[in-house]
Design a protein around this motif. Structure first.
Motif, PDB file in Angstrom:
ATOM      1  N   ILE A 162      -3.755 -10.173  13.426  1.00 34.21           N
ATOM      2  CA  ILE A 162      -2.771  -9.117  13.691  1.00 34.21           C
ATOM      3  C   ILE A 162      -3.006  -7.964  12.727  1.00 34.21           C
ATOM      4  O   ILE A 162      -3.212  -8.180  11.527  1.00 34.21           O
ATOM      5  CB  ILE A 162      -1.335  -9.660  13.545  1.00 34.21           C
ATOM      6  N   ASN A 163      -3.001  -6.762  13.271  1.00 35.67           N
ATOM      7  CA  ASN A 163      -3.143  -5.575  12.437  1.00 35.67           C
ATOM      8  C   ASN A 163      -1.776  -5.107  11.942  1.00 35.67           C
ATOM      9  O   ASN A 163      -0.866  -4.874  12.749  1.00 35.67           O
ATOM     10  CB  ASN A 163      -3.787  -4.442  13.251  1.00 35.67           C
ATOM     11  N   GLU A 164      -1.624  -4.967  10.643  1.00 34.52           N
ATOM     12  CA  GLU A 164      -0.482  -4.300  10.008  1.00 34.52           C
ATOM     13  C   GLU A 164       0.873  -4.716  10.588  1.00 34.52           C
ATOM     14  O   GLU A 164       1.619  -3.868  11.118  1.00 34.52           O
ATOM     15  CB  GLU A 164      -0.640  -2.778  10.137  1.00 34.52           C
ATOM     16  N   TYR A 281      -5.679   0.636   3.375  1.00 33.84           N
ATOM     17  CA  TYR A 281      -5.057   1.451   2.322  1.00 33.84           C
ATOM     18  C   TYR A 281      -5.263   2.945   2.590  1.00 33.84           C
ATOM     19  O   TYR A 281      -6.394   3.390   2.810  1.00 33.84           O
ATOM     20  CB  TYR A 281      -5.628   1.107   0.935  1.00 33.84           C
ATOM     21  N   TYR A 282      -4.172   3.699   2.499  1.00 32.54           N
ATOM     22  CA  TYR A 282      -4.234   5.147   2.711  1.00 32.54           C
ATOM     23  C   TYR A 282      -3.482   5.960   1.664  1.00 32.54           C
ATOM     24  O   TYR A 282      -3.979   6.980   1.222  1.00 32.54           O
ATOM     25  CB  TYR A 282      -3.660   5.509   4.088  1.00 32.54           C
ATOM     26  N   THR A 283      -2.241   5.552   1.313  1.00 34.27           N
ATOM     27  CA  THR A 283      -1.402   6.485   0.547  1.00 34.27           C
ATOM     28  C   THR A 283      -0.523   5.813  -0.510  1.00 34.27           C
ATOM     29  O   THR A 283      -0.234   4.618  -0.453  1.00 34.27           O
ATOM     30  CB  THR A 283      -0.402   7.220   1.477  1.00 34.27           C
ATOM     31  N   THR A 340     -10.240  -3.446   5.409  1.00 35.22           N
ATOM     32  CA  THR A 340     -10.344  -3.367   6.872  1.00 35.22           C
ATOM     33  C   THR A 340     -10.046  -1.964   7.397  1.00 35.22           C
ATOM     34  O   THR A 340     -10.339  -1.666   8.554  1.00 35.22           O
ATOM     35  CB  THR A 340      -9.421  -4.414   7.528  1.00 35.22           C
ATOM     36  N   GLU A 341      -9.436  -1.104   6.549  1.00 32.10           N
ATOM     37  CA  GLU A 341      -9.273   0.321   6.893  1.00 32.10           C
ATOM     38  C   GLU A 341      -9.088   1.124   5.614  1.00 32.10           C
ATOM     39  O   GLU A 341      -8.434   0.664   4.675  1.00 32.10           O
ATOM     40  CB  GLU A 341      -8.023   0.579   7.761  1.00 32.10           C
ATOM     41  N   ASN A 342      -9.641   2.322   5.646  1.00 33.32           N
ATOM     42  CA  ASN A 342      -9.421   3.296   4.574  1.00 33.32           C
ATOM     43  C   ASN A 342      -9.944   4.609   5.142  1.00 33.32           C
ATOM     44  O   ASN A 342     -11.038   4.644   5.685  1.00 33.32           O
ATOM     45  CB  ASN A 342     -10.235   2.867   3.323  1.00 33.32           C
ATOM     46  N   PHE A 385      -6.967   8.583  19.396  1.00 38.05           N
ATOM     47  CA  PHE A 385      -5.539   8.780  19.696  1.00 38.05           C
ATOM     48  C   PHE A 385      -4.696   8.191  18.573  1.00 38.05           C
ATOM     49  O   PHE A 385      -4.667   6.974  18.395  1.00 38.05           O
ATOM     50  CB  PHE A 385      -5.215   8.093  21.036  1.00 38.05           C
ATOM     51  N   GLU A 386      -4.030   9.065  17.816  1.00 37.62           N
ATOM     52  CA  GLU A 386      -3.326   8.614  16.610  1.00 37.62           C
ATOM     53  C   GLU A 386      -1.826   8.384  16.907  1.00 37.62           C
ATOM     54  O   GLU A 386      -0.949   9.037  16.375  1.00 37.62           O
ATOM     55  CB  GLU A 386      -3.569   9.619  15.473  1.00 37.62           C
ATOM     56  N   TRP A 387      -1.530   7.459  17.823  1.00 29.84           N
ATOM     57  CA  TRP A 387      -0.159   6.991  18.073  1.00 29.84           C
ATOM     58  C   TRP A 387       0.818   8.167  18.236  1.00 29.84           C
ATOM     59  O   TRP A 387       0.538   9.063  19.019  1.00 29.84           O
ATOM     60  CB  TRP A 387       0.249   5.995  16.966  1.00 29.84           C
ATOM     61  N   ALA A 388       1.927   8.202  17.481  1.00 23.99           N
ATOM     62  CA  ALA A 388       2.920   9.259  17.694  1.00 23.99           C
ATOM     63  C   ALA A 388       2.370  10.642  17.375  1.00 23.99           C
ATOM     64  O   ALA A 388       2.954  11.652  17.764  1.00 23.99           O
ATOM     65  CB  ALA A 388       4.165   8.986  16.859  1.00 23.99           C
TER      66      ALA A 388
HETATM   67  O1  IFM Z   1      -4.761   4.925  13.307  1.00 26.74           O
HETATM   68  C1  IFM Z   1      -4.126   4.009  12.476  1.00 26.74           C
HETATM   69  C2  IFM Z   1      -4.526   2.594  12.815  1.00 26.74           C
HETATM   70  O2  IFM Z   1      -4.253   2.285  14.133  1.00 26.74           O
HETATM   71  C3  IFM Z   1      -3.783   1.618  11.927  1.00 26.74           C
HETATM   72  N1  IFM Z   1      -3.886   1.971  10.546  1.00 26.74           N
HETATM   73  C4  IFM Z   1      -3.660   3.324  10.152  1.00 26.74           C
HETATM   74  C5  IFM Z   1      -4.485   4.269  11.027  1.00 26.74           C
HETATM   75  C6  IFM Z   1      -4.242   5.728  10.613  1.00 26.74           C
HETATM   76  O3  IFM Z   1      -2.906   6.045  10.740  1.00 26.74           O
END
Ligand code: IFM
Length: 446
Positions: A162-164, A281-283, A340-342, A385-388
């Motif tokens: 599961i993601n996040e 991790y982003y912010t 898994t994301e940055n 496509f960045e969701w909202a």
């Molecule tokens: O685009 C999203 C991704 O679906 C989940 N993690 C954060 C990314 C950037 O907001």
């Protein structure tokens, strides 16, 4: 010739990441698709995901070539539950076949896949029956997992269940910006609980099918920092950290589930269900108490106004935070960690090269402290496509830019940089001078 080099282990995975709904296009059987069609500002500019990056209709393969051009050897993608099980119990074998082809194309390009089984979207039939609040949702998810993994296991060894979960639950059930648009703290915790139970069941089902599989989940971590030393600001920062990070860590490491505002319980089956843990991790965010937010328990948060930040309320760009998160995760779980994301939302590619170099400098530091960091999956290979935020250019995350009218891809400077990094397994002073001279002194102090 470079004069200083940070070298990563030779088996380090250099990857990029995407998710099904954000790149495939025409995922007409999921709840996000339905949400987008409703308009009324639910998505920026009332955008709909539409063809996205057109992966489903054939462009996945050409983008896999681009991954190889970037010298990467890993890619994290997700498979779409709503394609594979568009109606309850009805399996779409054509969809499974398409995923099988994509996975085969990855491997034949020398790119090891990591497959995420849930990345924010649900089949409409699931959401119509109450989604993750329904007591049977873990069973529904487990049935899908068994089918999908049972079909695809010879093409993938690494599964992200599961993601996040905390982002999914907070956006959909607390902030209310994502489907189903609910604002209720109790529901937030119920959804996280249900997703953790589902993770656990998926972990065991995958291992029953494929004993050697490596199974984990991707945890989005935000660093919550009190805006001042005032006790009320510290309280809010601690509260947010508990609700967003620690409650999930406690549950997965000790089996103790202690939501705020409702009954605690012991769920021993949650323990020992991580072969690795993923860090998104982003912010960093400032957190503070505000009398104007009493309806939301006084909770306010946002980027430090004096620090570099992303667009709107995206948050503070604090690359050292990746090291802090890695260390915290390792202390908590003692399992290998994959980033898994940055990434960074950055239409004009002004921030991204420095973000990559500086983040990796801190990942390297963790590796040097003997923390088993297995790889780094940059978010994202290409704009999507960045969701909202829809296709708002301020939220373009790609190493490749995408023109969504023509589907033309353009390699950004940050993509060139990432290709050099992945190709050499290093970050160097030479690269920093060429791509992000403004951070040279910080990365390579005299
Ligand atoms: O685009 C999203 C991704 O679906 C989940 N993690 C954060 C990314 C950037 O907001």
């Amino acid at each position: 010739m470079p004069d200083a080099v940070f070298t990563f282990p030779s088996d380090f995975l250099w990857g990029t990441a995407t998710s099904s709904h954000q790149v495939e296009g025409n995922n007409t059987h999921n709840d996000w698709w339905e949400w987008e069609q409703r308009g009324e500002g639910r998505v920026f500019g009332d955008h709909t995901s539409g063809a996205a990056c057109d992966w489903w209709d054939g462009r996945a393969e050409e983008d896999i070539k681009r991954m190889a051009d970037l010298n990467t050897n890993a890619h994290r993608l997700s498979i779409e539950w709503s394609r594979i099980e568009p109606q309850e119990g009805e399996w779409n074998y054509e969809a499974l076949d398409r995923y099988s082809k994509i996975l085969a194309a990855l491997r034949s390009a020398g790119i090891e896949p990591m497959v995420t089984l849930h990345h924010f979207t649900n089949p409409v039939w699931v959401s119509q029956r109450g989604g993750w609040l329904h007591p049977d949702s873990p069973k529904w998810f487990d049935r899908f997992v068994k089918k999908a993994v049972g079909d695809l296991y010879d093409q993938c060894d690494s599964w992200c269940t599961i993601n996040e979960p905390n982002v999914y639950a907070s956006q959909g059930y607390f902030v209310g910006k994502w489907p189903p648009g609910v604002s209720n703290m109790n529901d937030y915790f119920r959804v996280v609980r249900s997703m953790l139970i589902s993770h656990t069941a998926a972990y065991r089902s995958i291992h029953a099918i494929q004993p050697q599989a490596k199974v984990g989940l991707a945890k989005h971590m935000v660093i919550w920092q009190p805006r001042s030393r005032m006790p009320q600001d510290r309280l809010i920062a601690n509260l947010l950290d508990y609700a967003f990070n620690q409650v999930t860590f406690d549950a997965l490491s000790t089996g103790r589930w202690r939501p705020i505002g409702s009954k605690s319980e012991t769920l021993p089956e949650l323990q020992n269900t991580l072969d690795w843990i993923g860090l998104n991790y982003y912010t960093r965010q400032d957190a503070w108490f505000s009398l104007r937010a009493l309806s939301a328990m006084g909770i306010r948060f946002g980027p430090n106004p004096a620090a570099p930040k992303g667009p709107e309320d995206w948050g503070e760009l604090y690359p050292q935070g990746i090291y802090e998160c890695i260390m915290r995760l390792y202390k908590q779980f003692r399992v290998p960690i994959a980033v898994t994301e940055n990434g960074v939302p950055d239409e004009f590619d002004k921030l991204r090269p420095a973000w990559i170099l500086e983040s990796l400098r801190h990942v390297w530091q963790a590796v040097m402290h003997s923390i088993p960091v297995t790889g780094y999956y940059f978010w994202s290979l290409l704009d999507n496509f960045e969701w909202a935020e829809g296709y708002d250019p301020r939220y373009y995350f790609g190493l490749y830019g995408v023109d969504f009218e023509t589907q033309k891809r353009t390699l950004r400077q940050s993509g060139e940089l990432y290709a050099e990094i992945a190709g050499s397994g290093t970050i160097s002073s030479d690269m920093t001078r060429r791509y992000a001279p403004q951070i040279f002194e910080r990365l390579f102090p005299k």
